[in-house]
Design a protein around this motif. Structure first.
Motif, PDB file in Angstrom:
ATOM      1  N   TYR A 175       0.842  -1.199   0.000  1.00 25.88           N
ATOM      2  CA  TYR A 175       0.000   0.000   0.000  1.00 25.88           C
ATOM      3  C   TYR A 175       0.875   1.247   0.000  1.00 25.88           C
ATOM      4  O   TYR A 175       1.868   1.317   0.729  1.00 25.88           O
ATOM      5  N   SER A 176       0.485   2.236  -0.817  1.00 28.97           N
ATOM      6  CA  SER A 176       1.246   3.485  -0.925  1.00 28.97           C
ATOM      7  C   SER A 176       0.328   4.678  -0.752  1.00 28.97           C
ATOM      8  O   SER A 176      -0.859   4.632  -1.090  1.00 28.97           O
ATOM      9  N   ILE A 177       0.910   5.763  -0.262  1.00 27.86           N
ATOM     10  CA  ILE A 177       0.205   7.031  -0.159  1.00 27.86           C
ATOM     11  C   ILE A 177       1.240   8.153  -0.247  1.00 27.86           C
ATOM     12  O   ILE A 177       2.385   7.981   0.193  1.00 27.86           O
ATOM     13  N   ASP A 178       0.856   9.266  -0.853  1.00 26.98           N
ATOM     14  CA  ASP A 178       1.730  10.435  -0.891  1.00 26.98           C
ATOM     15  C   ASP A 178       1.498  11.258   0.368  1.00 26.98           C
ATOM     16  O   ASP A 178       0.361  11.379   0.844  1.00 26.98           O
ATOM     17  N   ALA A 179       2.575  11.808   0.898  1.00 29.06           N
ATOM     18  CA  ALA A 179       2.498  12.621   2.106  1.00 29.06           C
ATOM     19  C   ALA A 179       3.387  13.843   1.939  1.00 29.06           C
ATOM     20  O   ALA A 179       4.380  13.812   1.201  1.00 29.06           O
ATOM     21  N   TYR A 180       3.027  14.912   2.625  1.00 28.18           N
ATOM     22  CA  TYR A 180       3.809  16.144   2.626  1.00 28.18           C
ATOM     23  C   TYR A 180       4.379  16.319   4.025  1.00 28.18           C
ATOM     24  O   TYR A 180       3.628  16.396   5.000  1.00 28.18           O
ATOM     25  N   VAL A 181       5.713  16.333   4.124  1.00 28.44           N
ATOM     26  CA  VAL A 181       6.367  16.417   5.428  1.00 28.44           C
ATOM     27  C   VAL A 181       7.540  17.388   5.363  1.00 28.44           C
ATOM     28  O   VAL A 181       8.183  17.525   4.322  1.00 28.44           O
ATOM     29  N   PRO A 182       7.834  18.071   6.480  1.00 26.79           N
ATOM     30  CA  PRO A 182       9.056  18.877   6.528  1.00 26.79           C
ATOM     31  C   PRO A 182      10.266  17.972   6.319  1.00 26.79           C
ATOM     32  O   PRO A 182      10.270  16.805   6.737  1.00 26.79           O
ATOM     33  N   SER A 183      11.280  18.500   5.665  1.00 28.20           N
ATOM     34  CA  SER A 183      12.442  17.690   5.302  1.00 28.20           C
ATOM     35  C   SER A 183      13.130  17.068   6.513  1.00 28.20           C
ATOM     36  O   SER A 183      13.683  15.972   6.406  1.00 28.20           O
ATOM     37  N   ASP A 184      13.064  17.706   7.658  1.00 27.22           N
ATOM     38  CA  ASP A 184      13.727  17.145   8.839  1.00 27.22           C
ATOM     39  C   ASP A 184      12.890  16.072   9.536  1.00 27.22           C
ATOM     40  O   ASP A 184      13.330  15.503  10.525  1.00 27.22           O
ATOM     41  N   GLN A 185      11.691  15.768   9.014  1.00 28.81           N
ATOM     42  CA  GLN A 185      10.845  14.736   9.622  1.00 28.81           C
ATOM     43  C   GLN A 185      10.698  13.492   8.748  1.00 28.81           C
ATOM     44  O   GLN A 185       9.956  12.581   9.086  1.00 28.81           O
ATOM     45  N   VAL A 186      11.400  13.449   7.617  1.00 28.76           N
ATOM     46  CA  VAL A 186      11.315  12.286   6.730  1.00 28.76           C
ATOM     47  C   VAL A 186      11.802  11.031   7.449  1.00 28.76           C
ATOM     48  O   VAL A 186      11.218   9.950   7.305  1.00 28.76           O
ATOM     49  N   ALA A 187      12.832  11.147   8.240  1.00 29.20           N
ATOM     50  CA  ALA A 187      13.390   9.993   8.943  1.00 29.20           C
ATOM     51  C   ALA A 187      12.361   9.337   9.872  1.00 29.20           C
ATOM     52  O   ALA A 187      12.407   8.122  10.086  1.00 29.20           O
ATOM     53  N   ALA A 188      11.420  10.111  10.392  1.00 34.50           N
ATOM     54  CA  ALA A 188      10.398   9.568  11.299  1.00 34.50           C
ATOM     55  C   ALA A 188       9.456   8.606  10.587  1.00 34.50           C
ATOM     56  O   ALA A 188       8.788   7.793  11.227  1.00 34.50           O
ATOM     57  N   LEU A 189       9.399   8.678   9.252  1.00 33.95           N
ATOM     58  CA  LEU A 189       8.525   7.786   8.491  1.00 33.95           C
ATOM     59  C   LEU A 189       9.171   6.427   8.206  1.00 33.95           C
ATOM     60  O   LEU A 189       8.476   5.465   7.907  1.00 33.95           O
ATOM     61  N   LYS A 190      10.473   6.370   8.292  1.00 27.72           N
ATOM     62  CA  LYS A 190      11.198   5.148   7.923  1.00 27.72           C
ATOM     63  C   LYS A 190      11.174   4.155   9.075  1.00 27.72           C
ATOM     64  O   LYS A 190      11.433   4.498  10.215  1.00 27.72           O
ATOM     65  N   ARG A 191      10.841   2.919   8.740  1.00 24.23           N
ATOM     66  CA  ARG A 191      10.821   1.825   9.711  1.00 24.23           C
ATOM     67  C   ARG A 191      10.756   0.500   8.978  1.00 24.23           C
ATOM     68  O   ARG A 191      10.642   0.479   7.753  1.00 24.23           O
ATOM     69  N   VAL A 192      10.797  -0.597   9.694  1.00 23.71           N
ATOM     70  CA  VAL A 192      10.756  -1.921   9.084  1.00 23.71           C
ATOM     71  C   VAL A 192       9.426  -2.097   8.342  1.00 23.71           C
ATOM     72  O   VAL A 192       8.362  -1.796   8.879  1.00 23.71           O
ATOM     73  N   GLY A 193       9.515  -2.544   7.093  1.00 23.68           N
ATOM     74  CA  GLY A 193       8.321  -2.786   6.296  1.00 23.68           C
ATOM     75  C   GLY A 193       7.792  -1.561   5.568  1.00 23.68           C
ATOM     76  O   GLY A 193       6.753  -1.626   4.930  1.00 23.68           O
ATOM     77  N   VAL A 194       8.519  -0.429   5.671  1.00 23.13           N
ATOM     78  CA  VAL A 194       8.081   0.811   5.040  1.00 23.13           C
ATOM     79  C   VAL A 194       9.236   1.399   4.234  1.00 23.13           C
ATOM     80  O   VAL A 194      10.365   1.463   4.710  1.00 23.13           O
ATOM     81  N   THR A 195       8.942   1.822   3.009  1.00 22.21           N
ATOM     82  CA  THR A 195       9.929   2.549   2.218  1.00 22.21           C
ATOM     83  C   THR A 195       9.394   3.956   1.975  1.00 22.21           C
ATOM     84  O   THR A 195       8.187   4.169   1.853  1.00 22.21           O
ATOM     85  N   VAL A 196      10.306   4.917   1.928  1.00 25.40           N
ATOM     86  CA  VAL A 196       9.950   6.314   1.702  1.00 25.40           C
ATOM     87  C   VAL A 196      10.756   6.806   0.513  1.00 25.40           C
ATOM     88  O   VAL A 196      11.983   6.748   0.523  1.00 25.40           O
ATOM     89  N   GLU A 197      10.056   7.282  -0.502  1.00 22.66           N
ATOM     90  CA  GLU A 197      10.695   7.782  -1.724  1.00 22.66           C
ATOM     91  C   GLU A 197      10.348   9.267  -1.886  1.00 22.66           C
ATOM     92  O   GLU A 197       9.181   9.634  -1.857  1.00 22.66           O
ATOM     93  N   GLU A 198      11.380  10.105  -2.031  1.00 19.79           N
ATOM     94  CA  GLU A 198      11.126  11.529  -2.262  1.00 19.79           C
ATOM     95  C   GLU A 198      10.640  11.714  -3.700  1.00 19.79           C
ATOM     96  O   GLU A 198      11.311  11.338  -4.651  1.00 19.79           O
ATOM     97  N   VAL A 199       9.465  12.329  -3.851  1.00 27.06           N
ATOM     98  CA  VAL A 199       8.888  12.578  -5.170  1.00 27.06           C
ATOM     99  C   VAL A 199       9.317  13.957  -5.660  1.00 27.06           C
ATOM    100  O   VAL A 199       9.750  14.105  -6.801  1.00 27.06           O
ATOM    101  N   GLU A 200       9.193  14.961  -4.794  1.00 27.81           N
ATOM    102  CA  GLU A 200       9.623  16.308  -5.157  1.00 27.81           C
ATOM    103  C   GLU A 200       9.751  17.168  -3.914  1.00 27.81           C
ATOM    104  O   GLU A 200       9.190  16.870  -2.873  1.00 27.81           O
TER     105      GLU A 200
END
Length: 104
Positions: free
Chosen positions: A44-69
């Motif tokens: 499952y995927s969803i786009d999210a808008y986050v401050p650049s210094d909070q991207v790391a908070a999204l990363k965890r086991v079973g989750v990938t985070v790809e910067e779109v723009e």
């Protein structure tokens, strides 16, 4: 593309299953765009808008985070294209309507 602390990034968050994505969204509470979509692989995927210094908070086991723009940079580029003044009105135009224009 330089990423300053105040920049907002659009990222695609992909989780191995719906429960993992729900738990992440409940915990981190990012500003999401749209609804989750299920890929052919069952993730499952969803786009999210986050401050650049909070991207790391999204990363965890079973989750990938790809910067779109970098949404902040895209906004700054769009604002740079906007001119000043009314490009449709001649320089000597006066407002029309029920009001009276008073000159000093």
């Amino acid at each position: 593309m330089s990423t300053a602390r105040y920049d907002i990034l659009r990222v695609r968050v992909t989780a191995k299953d719906a429960d993992t994505l729900r738990a992440l969204l409940r915990e981190v509470r990012p500003d999401v765009g749209g609804t989750p979509t299920r890929g052919p692989d069952g993730r499952y995927s969803i786009d999210a808008y986050v401050p650049s210094d909070q991207v790391a908070a999204l990363k965890r086991v079973g989750v990938t985070v790809e910067e779109v723009e970098n949404a902040s940079e895209a906004g700054r580029l769009a604002q740079a294209q906007v001119g000043e003044g009314d490009r449709f009105a001649p320089a000597d135009a006066y407002p029309h309507g029920l009001a009276v224009k008073v000159r000093d």
